[in-house]
Design an enzyme around this catalytic site. Sequence first.
Site, PDB file in Angstrom:
ATOM      1  N   ALA A   1      25.556  47.246  50.204  1.00 47.98           N
ATOM      2  CA  ALA A   1      25.627  46.260  51.287  1.00 47.98           C
ATOM      3  C   ALA A   1      26.778  46.640  52.211  1.00 47.98           C
ATOM      4  O   ALA A   1      27.866  46.994  51.741  1.00 47.98           O
ATOM      5  CB  ALA A   1      25.856  44.874  50.704  1.00 47.98           C
TER       6      ALA A   1
ATOM      7  N   ARG B   1      49.942  37.210  30.507  1.00 49.61           N
ATOM      8  CA  ARG B   1      49.901  38.630  30.847  1.00 49.61           C
ATOM      9  C   ARG B   1      50.963  38.997  31.887  1.00 49.61           C
ATOM     10  O   ARG B   1      51.570  40.064  31.806  1.00 49.61           O
ATOM     11  CB  ARG B   1      48.519  38.991  31.389  1.00 49.61           C
ATOM     12  CG  ARG B   1      47.480  38.948  30.299  1.00 49.61           C
ATOM     13  CD  ARG B   1      46.097  39.211  30.818  1.00 49.61           C
ATOM     14  NE  ARG B   1      45.193  39.369  29.688  1.00 49.61           N
ATOM     15  CZ  ARG B   1      43.905  39.640  29.787  1.00 49.61           C
ATOM     16  NH1 ARG B   1      43.352  39.796  30.986  1.00 49.61           N
ATOM     17  NH2 ARG B   1      43.160  39.768  28.722  1.00 49.61           N
TER      18      ARG B   1
ATOM     19  N   HIS C   1      43.046  43.091  37.159  1.00 49.94           N
ATOM     20  CA  HIS C   1      42.178  42.059  37.736  1.00 49.94           C
ATOM     21  C   HIS C   1      42.784  41.541  39.027  1.00 49.94           C
ATOM     22  O   HIS C   1      43.988  41.290  39.095  1.00 49.94           O
ATOM     23  CB  HIS C   1      42.060  40.909  36.724  1.00 49.94           C
ATOM     24  CG  HIS C   1      41.162  39.793  37.162  1.00 49.94           C
ATOM     25  ND1 HIS C   1      39.832  39.702  36.794  1.00 49.94           N
ATOM     26  CD2 HIS C   1      41.397  38.707  37.924  1.00 49.94           C
ATOM     27  CE1 HIS C   1      39.304  38.621  37.321  1.00 49.94           C
ATOM     28  NE2 HIS C   1      40.231  37.990  38.007  1.00 49.94           N
TER      29      HIS C   1
ATOM     30  N   GLU D   1      34.635  37.957  40.527  1.00 49.83           N
ATOM     31  CA  GLU D   1      35.969  38.465  40.898  1.00 49.83           C
ATOM     32  C   GLU D   1      36.141  38.576  42.410  1.00 49.83           C
ATOM     33  O   GLU D   1      37.262  38.701  42.913  1.00 49.83           O
ATOM     34  CB  GLU D   1      36.232  39.808  40.211  1.00 49.83           C
ATOM     35  CG  GLU D   1      37.707  40.142  40.117  1.00 49.83           C
ATOM     36  CD  GLU D   1      38.008  41.451  39.389  1.00 49.83           C
ATOM     37  OE1 GLU D   1      37.151  41.936  38.636  1.00 49.83           O
ATOM     38  OE2 GLU D   1      39.115  41.980  39.599  1.00 49.83           O
TER      39      GLU D   1
HETATM   40  P1  ADP Z   1      32.006  40.428  38.539  1.00 44.42           P
HETATM   41  O1  ADP Z   1      32.795  40.452  37.273  1.00 44.42           O
HETATM   42  O2  ADP Z   1      32.571  39.537  39.559  1.00 44.42           O
HETATM   43  O3  ADP Z   1      30.544  40.287  38.300  1.00 44.42           O
HETATM   44  P2  ADP Z   1      31.730  43.275  38.552  1.00 44.42           P
HETATM   45  O4  ADP Z   1      32.740  44.298  38.874  1.00 44.42           O
HETATM   46  O5  ADP Z   1      31.297  43.166  37.134  1.00 44.42           O
HETATM   47  O6  ADP Z   1      32.241  41.902  39.140  1.00 44.42           O
HETATM   48  O7  ADP Z   1      30.415  43.543  39.398  1.00 44.42           O
HETATM   49  C1  ADP Z   1      30.427  43.702  40.792  1.00 44.42           C
HETATM   50  C2  ADP Z   1      29.323  44.666  41.155  1.00 44.42           C
HETATM   51  O8  ADP Z   1      29.150  44.690  42.566  1.00 44.42           O
HETATM   52  C3  ADP Z   1      29.624  46.104  40.729  1.00 44.42           C
HETATM   53  O9  ADP Z   1      28.550  46.600  39.972  1.00 44.42           O
HETATM   54  C4  ADP Z   1      29.781  46.843  42.050  1.00 44.42           C
HETATM   55  O10 ADP Z   1      29.372  48.181  41.989  1.00 44.42           O
HETATM   56  C5  ADP Z   1      28.900  46.017  42.971  1.00 44.42           C
HETATM   57  N1  ADP Z   1      29.221  46.144  44.396  1.00 44.42           N
HETATM   58  C6  ADP Z   1      30.452  46.133  44.959  1.00 44.42           C
HETATM   59  N2  ADP Z   1      30.367  46.263  46.292  1.00 44.42           N
HETATM   60  C7  ADP Z   1      29.046  46.374  46.585  1.00 44.42           C
HETATM   61  C8  ADP Z   1      28.316  46.574  47.783  1.00 44.42           C
HETATM   62  N3  ADP Z   1      28.945  46.702  48.953  1.00 44.42           N
HETATM   63  N4  ADP Z   1      26.978  46.646  47.715  1.00 44.42           N
HETATM   64  C9  ADP Z   1      26.328  46.554  46.524  1.00 44.42           C
HETATM   65  N5  ADP Z   1      26.974  46.403  45.355  1.00 44.42           N
HETATM   66  C10 ADP Z   1      28.308  46.300  45.370  1.00 44.42           C
END
Ligand code: ADP
Length: 487
Positions: free
Chosen positions: A189, A315, A424, A453
């Site tokens: 995205a 932490r 984090h 997050e």
């Molecule tokens: P949360 O714990 O908030 O779910 P994660 O790090 O586990 O966060 O997951 C976030 C996901 O979003 C990751 O797999 C990451 O690769 C994906 N991500 C981050 N930016 C984009 C983007 N611009 N387009 C598509 N996916 C994305």
Amino acid sequence: MTSRITRLSMALVLLLSMALVVGCPPPVEVEPVVPTYEADVVIIGAGGAGLAAAVSAAERGATVILLEKMPAVGGNTIIAGGFMAAVFPERQEPLGIEDSIELHIEQVLEGGDWLGCPVLVRTMVEGAEPALRWMMDMGLELDPYIHFIIGSMWRRAHRPVEPAGVGFIRVLKNAALEKGVNLRLNTKAESLIVEDGRVVGVMAKGRGGEEIRFMAHKGVVLASGGFAEDIPLRMMFVPGLCPLIFTTNHPGATGEGILMALDVGAQVIGMEWIQGLPVGRPGVKGFAWGVTVETPPIVNINLEGRRFIDENERRDRIMSALVKQPERKMFMVGDAKSMPPDRVNVFGGRIDKMIADGLVFEVDTLEELAKLIGVPVDAFVAQMERYNADIAAGIDDEFGKIGRKPIVTPPFHAAGPTVPILHHTMGGVKIDVYTRVIDVHGRPIPGLYAAGEVTGGIHGTNRLGSNALTDIFVFGRIAGESAAGGR
Ligand code: ADP
């Protein structure tokens, strides 16, 4: 007849020479066709929050497109320790653990210096057991033991039988695919599409860099995770933070979701609060968890052979103490009682392999252990004797630690040395209890939701250990519901 042919040829010659002089008509500009896909809900990011949102939206009958920029789902969630905090009396009481919703709320707020948003904290804490049960109904199998992990302040962390965050991601991904969620890997995205003040879709790029448009009839959910891996963004909000410090994060934690939200007028909150952990391996990215993540049965020892903090502390406080120790290094020391019975740590790491690799040390006496890890023998042995003697005599711990367990049963082990590592990002886009993204005027941005997050304002200055998964699953679930309902 001849003159007619001559006239025709002359006219042709004239036309040809005019074309040569004037040139060919310019080619007509054709707009490249951007492939466009539609669904009720479009979700950015297939980590824990995005997958939970996808399942939850699909359960409400919405069609869902789930965009993931990486070649696989899971994000930071799949490489996390896999601990989810939840007040869950049916699981805690048989183990004699007293707990309550009010205690959990109080600890989250206090642990974040009272800067978390109380109503979001309550939503998270109250939603924890239902979210866990929801995933158990999808087939999530939990380890019966309830954990007290580093920085969690209480024994309420539940974890799947599978290592790290694998169990959570597996059940959610399967459920999403079973419900017809259209998962698009390698699809990044890039921006949000806004029409008449409403977020109605996402512009993205596919594997080859080609543009793709995803239109959302009901809502877009931002679930793109944190920004610990993005040094410029980190430096923008915490200028003093060492740019070279490593993180435990996956490479995709680069925070562009936050920038996309800022572009459409969202508020961000708490961006300056970035959490560290004392479990980095010197000079290496990723976790260096050794034998155990439980803090009551271990002690942290610095290079002088001394403890320097209550190991059950927050932490941020452990980190502040660790950076003042020689070389910023410590070892986590325990005994046979803190060794997992199968000698496999929560990340699936085999302790014997770690011993072979020189990351964990195990011997029969504390003297030998001190020599192996290179700390002064006398100081270390005296420290351990005092710790054990205080417990035996019921004397308060020198750092105020409660729930101590004596470290007296050989063989003894030490994991390390470990150093501070970033873990984090507490800050992100501001949401309300329905996960609607709030704009700079304090109003929800129509059509835009966020969870996980990528959001901020829930944990305050410091997130308690095992509350990240609680946050992402509870708010991910709500985001799916809100977006599908067009709230
Ligand atoms: P949360 O714990 O908030 O779910 P994660 O790090 O586990 O966060 O997951 C976030 C996901 O979003 C990751 O797999 C990451 O690769 C994906 N991500 C981050 N930016 C984009 C983007 N611009 N387009 C598509 N996916 C994305």
